[in-house]
Scaffold this motif. Structure first.
Motif, PDB file in Angstrom:
ATOM      1  N   ARG A 187      40.348  49.553  40.977  1.00  0.00           N
ATOM      2  CA  ARG A 187      40.439  50.943  41.472  1.00  0.00           C
ATOM      3  C   ARG A 187      40.511  51.924  40.310  1.00  0.00           C
ATOM      4  O   ARG A 187      39.867  52.982  40.336  1.00  0.00           O
ATOM      5  CB  ARG A 187      41.653  51.085  42.388  1.00  0.00           C
ATOM      6  N   VAL A 188      41.264  51.568  39.287  1.00  0.00           N
ATOM      7  CA  VAL A 188      41.382  52.456  38.123  1.00  0.00           C
ATOM      8  C   VAL A 188      40.031  52.597  37.421  1.00  0.00           C
ATOM      9  O   VAL A 188      39.586  53.704  37.090  1.00  0.00           O
ATOM     10  CB  VAL A 188      42.450  51.924  37.130  1.00  0.00           C
ATOM     11  N   GLU A 192      46.524  41.067  42.869  1.00  0.00           N
ATOM     12  CA  GLU A 192      46.867  42.500  42.937  1.00  0.00           C
ATOM     13  C   GLU A 192      46.530  43.227  41.642  1.00  0.00           C
ATOM     14  O   GLU A 192      46.133  44.390  41.664  1.00  0.00           O
ATOM     15  CB  GLU A 192      48.355  42.670  43.278  1.00  0.00           C
ATOM     16  N   ASP A 193      46.696  42.549  40.511  1.00  0.00           N
ATOM     17  CA  ASP A 193      46.363  43.186  39.224  1.00  0.00           C
ATOM     18  C   ASP A 193      44.866  43.496  39.158  1.00  0.00           C
ATOM     19  O   ASP A 193      44.455  44.570  38.706  1.00  0.00           O
ATOM     20  CB  ASP A 193      46.740  42.280  38.039  1.00  0.00           C
ATOM     21  N   ARG A 205      42.886  44.019  41.676  1.00  0.00           N
ATOM     22  CA  ARG A 205      42.564  45.100  42.614  1.00  0.00           C
ATOM     23  C   ARG A 205      42.969  46.459  42.041  1.00  0.00           C
ATOM     24  O   ARG A 205      42.221  47.428  42.137  1.00  0.00           O
ATOM     25  CB  ARG A 205      43.266  44.853  43.955  1.00  0.00           C
ATOM     26  N   HIS A 206      44.125  46.499  41.398  1.00  0.00           N
ATOM     27  CA  HIS A 206      44.579  47.751  40.789  1.00  0.00           C
ATOM     28  C   HIS A 206      43.608  48.174  39.682  1.00  0.00           C
ATOM     29  O   HIS A 206      43.171  49.338  39.636  1.00  0.00           O
ATOM     30  CB  HIS A 206      45.991  47.573  40.225  1.00  0.00           C
ATOM     31  N   LEU A 207      43.254  47.229  38.824  1.00  0.00           N
ATOM     32  CA  LEU A 207      42.350  47.566  37.718  1.00  0.00           C
ATOM     33  C   LEU A 207      40.977  47.993  38.246  1.00  0.00           C
ATOM     34  O   LEU A 207      40.355  48.924  37.724  1.00  0.00           O
ATOM     35  CB  LEU A 207      42.229  46.379  36.747  1.00  0.00           C
TER      36      LEU A 207
END
Ligand code: SF4
Length: 180
Positions: free
Chosen positions: A71-72, A64-65, A67-69
């Motif tokens: 997107r950012v 998840e980390d 995937r978040h990064l």
């Protein structure tokens, strides 16, 4: 002229692609004169900054980390490069996919039959939550360029960065990407 803002990101990979980046040797000095490294595992910056011009992304999207990064960095970067085979195809990082979803992989890794006190780590502040499947970068966010290779040779990294720094936009189609 303002220096180009360059970022390098380390998702689910072994850091071998970053080692190849460092293999550009003396060209790194030229790069340093033309670009500011604003985010990287080799720079102590915690937050991915806005207004990045070129972002090299090593590794697949495995948790998840990641995937978040991903997107950012996509939101905040003009040009995103899938850097190395793990980012391009999933490669080594995706070898766990045939073993099952995240829980099955964790059970295989941590719950050995003869280890009485074995347990799956569940502290989310320490262990990022695995995604059920490892994905290449383009499965999560749009990618502008691909630099395949495990790792990509330093010369090809240099060539693509030089082109972009000089304002050239090399065309990449599947038949023109060289896998070296
Ligand atoms: Fe490591 Fe190869 Fe993946 Fe790069 S592409 S992160 S060198 S396994």
């Amino acid at each position: 002229m303002a220096a180009v803002k360059l970022a390098t990101v380390w998702l689910g990979g072994c850091s071998g692609c970053h080692m190849s980046f460092l293999d550009m040797d003396e060209w790194l000095i030229e790069l340093a004169s033309r670009a500011d490294l604003v985010y990287s595992p080799i720079a102590d910056v915690k937050e991915f900054p806005p207004g990045v011009d070129i972002c090299l992304v090593e590794g697949a999207v495995a948790n998840e980390d990641n995937r978040h990064l991903a997107r950012v960095l996509r939101e905040r970067s003009r040009v995103v490069i899938a850097f190395g085979d793990c980012a391009v195809t999933g490669n080594v990082t995706a070898l766990r996919n045939p073993l099952g979803v995240a829980l099955e992989v964790l059970q295989l890794a941590y719950l050995r039959p003869h280890e009485e006190h074995a347990r799956i780590p569940d502290d989310r502040t320490v262990v990022p939550v695995l995604l059920d499947r490892v994905m290449p970068l383009h499965a999560v966010v749009p990618v502008d360029y691909y630099l395949p290779g495990c790792p990509p040779p330093a010369e090809r990294i240099r060539q693509l960065l030089s082109d972009l720094l000089d304002g050239r936009r090399p065309e990449q189609t599947a038949d023109r990407i060289s896998f070296g």
